[in-house]
Design a protein around this motif. Structure first.
Motif, mmCIF file in Angstrom:
data_model
loop_
_atom_site.group_PDB
_atom_site.id
_atom_site.type_symbol
_atom_site.label_atom_id
_atom_site.label_comp_id
_atom_site.label_asym_id
_atom_site.label_seq_id
_atom_site.Cartn_x
_atom_site.Cartn_y
_atom_site.Cartn_z
ATOM 1 N N TYR A 189 -46.937 67.218 25.336
ATOM 2 C CA TYR A 189 -47.266 67.591 26.706
ATOM 3 C C TYR A 189 -47.964 66.419 27.382
ATOM 4 N N PRO A 190 -47.503 66.025 28.564
ATOM 5 C CA PRO A 190 -48.170 64.929 29.267
ATOM 6 C C PRO A 190 -49.577 65.327 29.693
ATOM 7 N N THR A 191 -50.446 64.340 29.793
ATOM 8 C CA THR A 191 -51.812 64.565 30.267
ATOM 9 C C THR A 191 -51.933 63.983 31.669
ATOM 10 N N SER A 192 -53.087 64.124 32.251
ATOM 11 C CA SER A 192 -53.310 63.536 33.573
ATOM 12 C C SER A 192 -53.566 62.034 33.474
ATOM 13 N N ASP A 193 -53.702 61.507 32.277
ATOM 14 C CA ASP A 193 -53.909 60.078 32.067
ATOM 15 C C ASP A 193 -52.589 59.350 32.297
ATOM 16 N N ASN A 250 -53.186 62.951 21.574
ATOM 17 C CA ASN A 250 -54.298 63.871 21.331
ATOM 18 C C ASN A 250 -53.775 65.037 20.504
ATOM 19 N N ARG A 308 -42.607 69.373 29.131
ATOM 20 C CA ARG A 308 -42.927 68.822 27.823
ATOM 21 C C ARG A 308 -41.781 67.940 27.365
ATOM 22 N N VAL A 354 -50.395 58.847 27.624
ATOM 23 C CA VAL A 354 -51.161 59.678 26.705
ATOM 24 C C VAL A 354 -50.569 61.085 26.734
ATOM 25 N N TYR A 355 -50.394 61.680 25.545
ATOM 26 C CA TYR A 355 -49.801 63.008 25.416
ATOM 27 C C TYR A 355 -50.660 63.885 24.527
ATOM 28 N N ASN A 356 -50.492 65.200 24.694
ATOM 29 C CA ASN A 356 -51.087 66.189 23.805
ATOM 30 C C ASN A 356 -50.015 66.705 22.878
ATOM 31 N N SER A 410 -55.360 68.664 18.755
ATOM 32 C CA SER A 410 -56.504 69.536 18.464
ATOM 33 C C SER A 410 -56.502 69.891 16.978
ATOM 34 N N ARG A 425 -46.051 76.893 29.985
ATOM 35 C CA ARG A 425 -46.817 75.675 29.695
ATOM 36 C C ARG A 425 -46.418 74.456 30.518
#
Length: 88
Positions: free
Chosen positions: A71-75, A11, A54, A79-81, A13, A51
């Protein structure tokens, strides 16, 4: 550095994509291509007090060595940000 990080999806932004392009001359698409579904990614886990955890991933983009911050996600499906990416 470890070599077993799996990134199934990244992901990013619009703000982060703009930042890495304007500050570091890297495009989101080429960062994504360098880490998503790639075997043997070199990385270390690092904890940032603000934060959290990471992954600091070292990869190559064009002819540059690049550090990509994920950054790891809750998925639970790898999946990472995208936090940042810059030449080192």
């Amino acid at each position: 550095m470890r070599k077993d990080l799996r990134v199934a999806w990244l992901n990013a932004s619009a703000r982060t994509a703009e930042k890495i392009q304007n500050r570091h001359g890297l495009y989101e698409g080429e960062v994504r291509d360098a880490v998503v579904c790639r075997e043997g990614l070199e990385y270390v886990w690092n904890h940032d007090p603000d934060r959290g955890w990471r992954a600091m991933v070292r990869t190559r983009i064009r002819s540059m060595t690049v550090l990509v911050v994920l950054y790891p996600t809750s998925d639970p499906d790898d999946v990472y940000n995208l936090g940042s990416a810059y030449p080192i």
